[in-house]
Design a protein around this motif. Structure first.
Motif, PDB file in Angstrom:
ATOM      1  N   TYR A   1       1.001  -1.310  -0.058  1.00  0.00           N
ATOM      2  CA  TYR A   1       0.146   0.198  -0.078  1.00  0.00           C
ATOM      3  C   TYR A   1       0.863   1.092   0.068  1.00  0.00           C
ATOM      4  N   PRO A   2       1.678   1.558  -1.186  1.00  0.00           N
ATOM      5  CA  PRO A   2       2.477   2.772  -1.182  1.00  0.00           C
ATOM      6  C   PRO A   2       1.869   4.105  -0.784  1.00  0.00           C
ATOM      7  N   ARG A   3       0.708   4.300  -1.337  1.00  0.00           N
ATOM      8  CA  ARG A   3       0.166   5.620  -0.983  1.00  0.00           C
ATOM      9  C   ARG A   3      -0.060   5.786   0.462  1.00  0.00           C
ATOM     10  N   LEU A   4       0.094   4.695   1.528  1.00  0.00           N
ATOM     11  CA  LEU A   4       0.065   5.348   2.919  1.00  0.00           C
ATOM     12  C   LEU A   4       1.257   6.249   3.076  1.00  0.00           C
TER      13      LEU A   4
ATOM     14  N   VAL B   1       7.368  -1.628  20.497  1.00  0.00           N
ATOM     15  CA  VAL B   1       6.052  -2.061  20.175  1.00  0.00           C
ATOM     16  C   VAL B   1       5.642  -0.947  19.169  1.00  0.00           C
ATOM     17  N   PRO B   2       5.292  -1.496  17.988  1.00  0.00           N
ATOM     18  CA  PRO B   2       4.636  -0.806  17.070  1.00  0.00           C
ATOM     19  C   PRO B   2       3.315  -0.659  17.325  1.00  0.00           C
ATOM     20  N   GLU B   3       2.821   0.752  16.950  1.00  0.00           N
ATOM     21  CA  GLU B   3       1.284   1.061  17.296  1.00  0.00           C
ATOM     22  C   GLU B   3       0.535   1.390  15.793  1.00  0.00           C
ATOM     23  N   ILE B   4      -0.357   0.596  15.287  1.00  0.00           N
ATOM     24  CA  ILE B   4      -1.059   1.056  14.187  1.00  0.00           C
ATOM     25  C   ILE B   4      -2.417   0.927  14.768  1.00  0.00           C
TER      26      ILE B   4
ATOM     27  N   VAL C   1     -13.345   8.315  10.710  1.00  0.00           N
ATOM     28  CA  VAL C   1     -12.809   6.827  10.949  1.00  0.00           C
ATOM     29  C   VAL C   1     -13.090   5.729  10.195  1.00  0.00           C
ATOM     30  N   LEU C   2     -12.560   4.577  10.362  1.00  0.00           N
ATOM     31  CA  LEU C   2     -12.587   3.642   9.620  1.00  0.00           C
ATOM     32  C   LEU C   2     -13.830   2.849   9.222  1.00  0.00           C
ATOM     33  N   ALA C   3     -14.210   2.478   8.132  1.00  0.00           N
ATOM     34  CA  ALA C   3     -15.561   1.968   7.920  1.00  0.00           C
ATOM     35  C   ALA C   3     -15.353   0.469   8.079  1.00  0.00           C
ATOM     36  N   PRO C   4     -16.464  -0.095   8.782  1.00  0.00           N
ATOM     37  CA  PRO C   4     -16.601  -1.504   9.401  1.00  0.00           C
ATOM     38  C   PRO C   4     -16.775  -2.462   8.566  1.00  0.00           C
ATOM     39  N   THR C   5     -16.138  -2.514   7.263  1.00  0.00           N
ATOM     40  CA  THR C   5     -16.065  -3.576   6.119  1.00  0.00           C
ATOM     41  C   THR C   5     -15.178  -4.512   6.052  1.00  0.00           C
ATOM     42  N   ASP C   6     -15.680  -5.324   5.281  1.00  0.00           N
ATOM     43  CA  ASP C   6     -14.603  -6.685   5.137  1.00  0.00           C
ATOM     44  C   ASP C   6     -13.443  -6.209   4.390  1.00  0.00           C
ATOM     45  N   GLY C   7     -13.667  -5.228   3.273  1.00  0.00           N
ATOM     46  CA  GLY C   7     -12.530  -4.554   2.698  1.00  0.00           C
ATOM     47  C   GLY C   7     -11.427  -3.973   3.800  1.00  0.00           C
ATOM     48  N   THR C   8     -12.050  -3.070   4.574  1.00  0.00           N
ATOM     49  CA  THR C   8     -11.110  -2.638   5.643  1.00  0.00           C
ATOM     50  C   THR C   8     -10.375  -3.630   6.406  1.00  0.00           C
ATOM     51  N   LEU C   9     -10.944  -4.698   6.742  1.00  0.00           N
ATOM     52  CA  LEU C   9     -10.309  -5.740   7.701  1.00  0.00           C
ATOM     53  C   LEU C   9      -9.204  -6.419   6.788  1.00  0.00           C
ATOM     54  N   ARG C  10      -9.652  -6.598   5.464  1.00  0.00           N
ATOM     55  CA  ARG C  10      -8.491  -7.122   4.925  1.00  0.00           C
ATOM     56  C   ARG C  10      -7.295  -6.347   4.719  1.00  0.00           C
ATOM     57  N   PHE C  11      -7.574  -5.160   4.343  1.00  0.00           N
ATOM     58  CA  PHE C  11      -6.693  -3.955   4.117  1.00  0.00           C
ATOM     59  C   PHE C  11      -5.578  -3.902   5.361  1.00  0.00           C
ATOM     60  N   TYR C  12      -6.117  -3.903   6.419  1.00  0.00           N
ATOM     61  CA  TYR C  12      -5.434  -3.689   7.684  1.00  0.00           C
ATOM     62  C   TYR C  12      -4.761  -5.322   7.939  1.00  0.00           C
ATOM     63  N   GLU C  13      -5.156  -6.558   7.512  1.00  0.00           N
ATOM     64  CA  GLU C  13      -4.639  -7.468   7.859  1.00  0.00           C
ATOM     65  C   GLU C  13      -3.187  -7.562   6.909  1.00  0.00           C
ATOM     66  N   GLY C  14      -3.336  -6.934   5.696  1.00  0.00           N
ATOM     67  CA  GLY C  14      -2.238  -6.737   4.895  1.00  0.00           C
ATOM     68  C   GLY C  14      -1.405  -5.846   5.577  1.00  0.00           C
TER      69      GLY C  14
ATOM     70  N   GLN D   1      10.157 -12.685  18.465  1.00  0.00           N
ATOM     71  CA  GLN D   1      11.356 -13.156  19.514  1.00  0.00           C
ATOM     72  C   GLN D   1      11.809 -11.598  20.212  1.00  0.00           C
ATOM     73  N   THR D   2      11.410 -10.784  19.551  1.00  0.00           N
ATOM     74  CA  THR D   2      11.925  -9.200  20.186  1.00  0.00           C
ATOM     75  C   THR D   2      10.947  -8.312  20.379  1.00  0.00           C
ATOM     76  N   SER D   3       9.606  -8.472  19.818  1.00  0.00           N
ATOM     77  CA  SER D   3       8.641  -7.658  19.649  1.00  0.00           C
ATOM     78  C   SER D   3       7.183  -8.346  19.749  1.00  0.00           C
ATOM     79  N   PRO D   4       6.648  -9.247  20.709  1.00  0.00           N
ATOM     80  CA  PRO D   4       5.894 -10.043  20.654  1.00  0.00           C
ATOM     81  C   PRO D   4       4.425  -9.174  20.709  1.00  0.00           C
ATOM     82  N   PHE D   5       4.561  -8.135  21.060  1.00  0.00           N
ATOM     83  CA  PHE D   5       3.135  -7.139  21.367  1.00  0.00           C
ATOM     84  C   PHE D   5       3.214  -6.236  19.872  1.00  0.00           C
ATOM     85  N   VAL D   6       1.858  -6.051  19.738  1.00  0.00           N
ATOM     86  CA  VAL D   6       1.194  -5.021  18.554  1.00  0.00           C
ATOM     87  C   VAL D   6       0.420  -4.392  19.266  1.00  0.00           C
ATOM     88  N   HIS D   7       0.686  -2.928  19.256  1.00  0.00           N
ATOM     89  CA  HIS D   7      -0.406  -1.867  19.827  1.00  0.00           C
ATOM     90  C   HIS D   7      -1.455  -1.585  18.710  1.00  0.00           C
ATOM     91  N   LEU D   8      -2.779  -1.807  18.895  1.00  0.00           N
ATOM     92  CA  LEU D   8      -3.651  -1.326  18.029  1.00  0.00           C
ATOM     93  C   LEU D   8      -4.486  -0.027  18.303  1.00  0.00           C
TER      94      LEU D   8
END
Length: 551
Positions: free
Chosen positions: A189-192, A241-244, A283-296, A308-315
């Motif tokens: 997603y280069p436009r990000l 710990v990255p936050e997305i 805010v984000l739309a609660p669509t399947d497309g949004t879910l797939r985008f953020y899974e990517g 092993q160094t960063s087991p946590f992801v902040h959402l």
């Protein structure tokens, strides 16, 4: 200056009698036992640079420094023995040895914090004959850096990792995305970053200010930059710990990919990266497309932050306005389809979807305490961690439900808040939180049952950068208060009752520590108030008189 004026205060320290000093010179050797080789590299690169001493390998004389592991010590626990024989620096793990070396550096004096030797050639370096034993109170001792509102170049992040290491902190929470900027390269997603990492202008001061900086602001970390940051942190035994942020604080992402927004109620093609402060309604739309985008997005994030160094992801999960969802037929249909009670339930569904997604990949969700809304703490995915920022209440609820908690209440450890009530404070934000206030912060709420208290895994100071437009401004807000916070997070010597803490002794020890900060080039707030160049006359802030209850 007393060489034993250590920060954080160790659990036990004493002079070896008769009190004296060992001398370091060009013949002083460094012996790295198995498992300590990385610490030895850091020692030579950092203390070696400051002293000008080579510290060659060797184990054939008493005049040497020996790094070693002692499994009887806690993982981050350590022991330093300087008694006229070989100097022993031992830890329960490589991390413990590294923490020991940070204290050893303090024993050498403030010039050990410089990047090259000062003073006459052949200067004598002395180490006091002491025994120091220590171990941390909490396993999570964190600093959150908001690089989304004002971007900090990679070298500034690496510098903060060094400053954290010097203060025995071990978690860097990077706030990488927000309404005002997206700071991490995602290749699919280069436009990000092409669009989402730049804003046309920036509000100067608080959002009520009438001032603008019309210089475009932005920047991002390439994936190789992130790998470098993570590796640099790992060498210092610091977890990143990255936050997305989802589903709110997402206008920069929507500006880059308009289909992520609530297109049935907003023309998202007209949105740009937000140029002011506060909480965007987009805010984000609660669509399947949004879910797939953020899974990517998260698939690439997981690749950059190894388990092993960063087991946590902040959402994130915080401050998500619901107005667009209330007005959106698509969002309302989604609520009915999922059998949810309301929009709060929709936010909870959003966060918990990704919590389960992360758990399936061996990672742990961490989020701000709003992730408790729209359900109960028991509804969170297994292993989820709560960052309790709106006081203690969210952390108490999560801990009592068996979830780990990082205490970071705004009322105590938001370092963007002003340090004094005087008119000279630059862009004064929030409550007055002095050095003493931070020193008297207690992460474990009184009255919490022991089994729940055990879930308070640590604490974190948060640095939001809306009004911090440079490295110097960040330094000013963070220091010297981070030194007080570091002692709270580390030291087992501090009484649990904040009123019983000896702040006068801490202030005395800070006299030595200011010289260390000077050697490190930290642009801290002086004890007597800001220097003229540190003030920001005419730039409005948002001072808040008083503070809400700490619950």
């Amino acid at each position: 200056m007393d060489p034993m004026d250590l920060i954080p205060a160790p659990s036990a320290s004493r002079w070896v009698r008769p009190a004296g000093y060992d001398v370091l010179d060009t013949d002083t050797r460094l012996e790295a036992g198995p498992g300590t080789e990385g610490v030895a590299r850091w020692f030579r690169a950092t203390i070696g640079a400051a002293t000008g001493l080579p510290f060659p390998d060797g184990n054939d004389t008493d005049g040497r420094i020996v790094l070693g592991l002692d499994p009887a010590l806690p993982p981050e626990g350590y022991r330093i023995v300087v008694d006229g024989y070989a100097q022993r620096i031992e830890g329960g793990s490589a991390a413990g040895v590294f923490r020991a070396v940070q204290t050893y550096r303090q024993l050498l004096g403030p010039d050990a914090y410089r990047r090259a030797p000062v003073g006459p050639p052949g200067r004598e370096w002395r180490v006091p004959t002491v025994v120091v034993e220590d171990a941390p109170r909490f396993p999570w001792r964190g600093l959150m850096l908001d690089v989304a509102r004002h971007f900090l170049p990679k070298d500034d992040v690496l510098r903060y990792l060094d400053l954290m290491a010097a203060h025995q902190l071990n978690v860097l929470h990077l706030h990488l995305t927000d309404d005002q900027g997206w700071r991490i390269e995602i290749k699919r997603y280069p436009r990000l970053t092409e669009v989402g990492s730049w804003r046309a202008r920036t509000k100067r001061g608080h959002r009520a200010s009438q001032l603008w900086d019309d210089t475009p602001h932005g920047g991002h970390y390439t994936q190789d930059d992130i790998r470098e940051i993570v590796a640099y942190a790992a060498e210092r035994h610091i977890r990143v710990v990255p936050e997305i942020d989802v589903p709110g604080h997402s206008q920069a992402a929507i500006a880059a990919y308009p289909e992520l927004g609530n297109t049935d109620v907003v023309d998202t093609t007209t949105l740009t990266v937000w140029d002011t402060w506060g909480v965007s309604p987009n805010v984000l739309a609660p669509t399947d497309g949004t879910l797939r985008f953020y899974e990517g997005v998260l698939e690439e994030v997981l690749d950059l932050f190894p388990a092993q160094t960063s087991p946590f992801v902040h959402l994130g999960g915080d401050e998500c306005p619901k107005d667009q969802w209330r007005a959106s037929p698509a969002a309302q249909a989604r609520i009915r389809e999922l059998g949810l009670a309301d929009e709060d339930g929709l936010q909870a569904w959003f966060v918990r979807h990704f919590g389960r997604w992360l758990a399936d990949r061996g990672r742990r969700l961490i989020g701000w305490d709003e992730i408790l809304e729209g359900g109960t703490a028991a509804d969170l995915p297994p292993g989820a961690v709560v960052s309790s920022w709106r006081g203690y209440a969210g952390g108490i609820a999560a801990a009592e439900a068996g979830h780990d908690v990082v205490m970071c209440p705004e009322q105590h450890v938001y370092l963007d808040h002003r340090q004094d009530g005087g008119p000279a404070e630059p862009v004064p934000i929030g409550y007055v939180r002095t050095l003493e206030d931070v020193y008297r912060f207690e992460p474990v709420p009184p009255g919490l049952a022991p089994d729940a208290a055990a879930h308070v895994v640590g604490t974190q100071a948060n640095v939001w950068t809306e009004v911090m437009d440079s490295r110097s401004r960040v330094d000013y807000q963070v220091f010297p208060r981070l030194a007080a916070f570091a002692e709270v997070a580390w030291s087992t010597r501090l009484p649990a009752d904040p009123a019983a803490r000896d702040f006068a002794d801490f202030e005395r020890r800070m006299t030595a520590h200011y010289r260390r900060l000077d050697a490190l080039g930290v642009d801290y707030r002086p004890p007597g108030g800001p220097l003229p160049r540190q003030t920001r006359p005419g730039v409005a802030g948002r001072p808040i008189e008083g503070a809400p209850p700490n619950v």
